[in-house]
Design a protein around this motif. Structure first.
Motif, PDB file in Angstrom:
ATOM      1  N   HIS A 160       0.831  -1.204   0.000  1.00 57.19           N
ATOM      2  CA  HIS A 160       0.000   0.000   0.000  1.00 57.19           C
ATOM      3  C   HIS A 160       0.867   1.257   0.000  1.00 57.19           C
ATOM      4  CE1 HIS A 160      -3.555   2.468   0.945  1.00 57.19           C
ATOM      5  NE2 HIS A 160      -2.726   3.154   1.719  1.00 57.19           N
ATOM      6  N   ARG A 162       2.239   2.744  -3.190  1.00 58.50           N
ATOM      7  CA  ARG A 162       1.325   3.494  -4.055  1.00 58.50           C
ATOM      8  C   ARG A 162       1.433   5.006  -3.838  1.00 58.50           C
ATOM      9  NH1 ARG A 162      -3.930  -0.221  -2.559  1.00 58.50           N
ATOM     10  NH2 ARG A 162      -3.145  -2.191  -3.431  1.00 58.50           N
ATOM     11  N   ASP A 218       0.669   6.847  -0.887  1.00 63.30           N
ATOM     12  CA  ASP A 218      -0.417   7.447  -0.112  1.00 63.30           C
ATOM     13  C   ASP A 218       0.133   8.614   0.702  1.00 63.30           C
ATOM     14  OD1 ASP A 218      -2.544   8.086   1.543  1.00 63.30           O
ATOM     15  OD2 ASP A 218      -3.150   6.012   1.838  1.00 63.30           O
TER      16      ASP A 218
END
Length: 353
Positions: free
Chosen positions: A68, A71, A73
């Motif tokens: 995650h 990516r 974020d």
């Protein structure tokens, strides 16, 4: 000035005990545990937290989080893994708690069941001094029998913990003291063996630990409760349906259980695990007063701490149970969010043109 920091201990194997099989309960997958962690992180960042320390694991939480994070974020705080080698045992929780204490985190967010929370508290209490004893935990329920951690949306817990870490909530309003049961086993030679339970310490006639998780009422001899609520699931429901004792009420409750019908005062149908309502033969019960040890009458057996058998004792050993009040702190998420609303902590005023 040090950067306000939160700690996260996410147990990747909570809710994997035998009760999940016999009670047909659900099982929280690793992907959902990661989603919970991400929601906590996003909310903590929204409250201003820029740094979080996380316990590493071998079961997939770390790998999915890394995926995650790649990516990009931008709504997450800086995430650092604790410098430790995971073993996939409860020792990971002990070690992570010690490291988070030393790192000076403002609070520890715990994902797990009663057993995981007990492990964190045990280490906090064992290593407590005037500074460390006030380190609070904020619990999120991901276990089987969850009497202690709250069933709450992780986003709200992350917000409350973030506001507290940033110093925007007063400790006197944000934190609550909690009780525990201290177990002592003395054999007359050397220092006694000690451990704690944050909900219940249950004495059984079983002489072995076995599969640890306790879900059959036939062998129960006595139970000692720091708190016992009538809506609880698990062994604490026995006390909660006899004589409820709240988390914030003074004192606790001890219950003596009958081994046969002749010694039973009543039979209580108790929800001792998800989907399992079983009759429990009760002989007597009484309130526990803080700091007054109660002797266990069973000559030999084992002691289950918050639902899992951890200690055994033999004939000639003396076992006592002592209620301790104001033993550790938890974050009162509800009161934190009420203070945030009252004081406008999540409000930005728009200036007049």
């Amino acid at each position: 000035m040090s950067t306000p920091t939160l700690g996260i201990i996410a147990n990747p194997v909570s809710a994997r005990d035998i009760r999940r099989v016999v009670a047909h309960a659900g099982n929280l997958q690793i992907s959902e545990r990661v989603n919970i962690v991400i929601r906590v992180l996003q909310a903590a960042r929204a409250a201003g937290v820029q740094r979080v320390l996380l316990m590493p694991d071998r079961s997939g939480i770390r790998a999915l989080l890394d995926r995650h994070l790649k990516r990009g974020d931008t709504e997450l705080p800086e995430l650092e893994l604790l410098d430790m080698e995971p073993t996939s045992t409860v020792e990971d929780t002990f070690a992570a708690t010690r490291l988070l204490q030393r790192a000076g985190v403002a609070a520890i967010i715990v994902l797990g069941g009663d057993g995981t929370h007990r492990a964190v508290v045990r280490e906090l209490v064992a290593g407590a001094d005037a500074t460390l004893s006030a380190l609070p935990i904020a619990g999120l329920s991901t276990g089987t029998n969850n009497a202690f951690p709250e069933m709450r949306e992780p986003t709200i817990t992350g917000l409350a913990a973030g506001l507290y870490a940033m110093g925007r909530l007063d400790a006197g309003e944000a934190l609550l003291p909690n009780k525990l049961i201290e177990v002592s086993i003395l054999n007359g030679a050397g220092a006694p063996r000690r451990d704690i339970a944050i909900v219940d310490a249950v004495v059984t006639q079983d002489r072995t630990v076995g599969a640890r998780a306790l879900w059959k009422p036939q062998s129960l001899a006595a139970a000692y409760f720091a708190f016992a609520e009538p809506e609880a699931i698990g062994l604490s429901s026995i006390g909660g349906l006899l004589q409820p004792v709240g988390r914030r009420d003074p004192g606790g409750l001890s219950v003596q259980l009958a081994t046969d019908a002749r010694h039973a005062l009543l039979h209580l149908n108790a929800p001792i695990a998800p989907g399992l309502v079983r009759p429990v033969a009760v002989a007597s019960w009484q309130r526990m007063v803080a700091d007054e040890p109660q002797a266990v009458s069973a000559e030999a057996g084992s002691v289950a701490l918050d639902g899992e058998r951890e200690l055994t004792f033999d004939p000639g050993e003396r076992v006592t149970m002592t209620l301790r009040e104001d033993a550790f702190h938890t974050l009162d998420v509800k009161r934190c969010m009420a203070a945030a609303a009252r004081d406008g902590l999540l409000t930005t005023r728009i200036p007049n043109p």
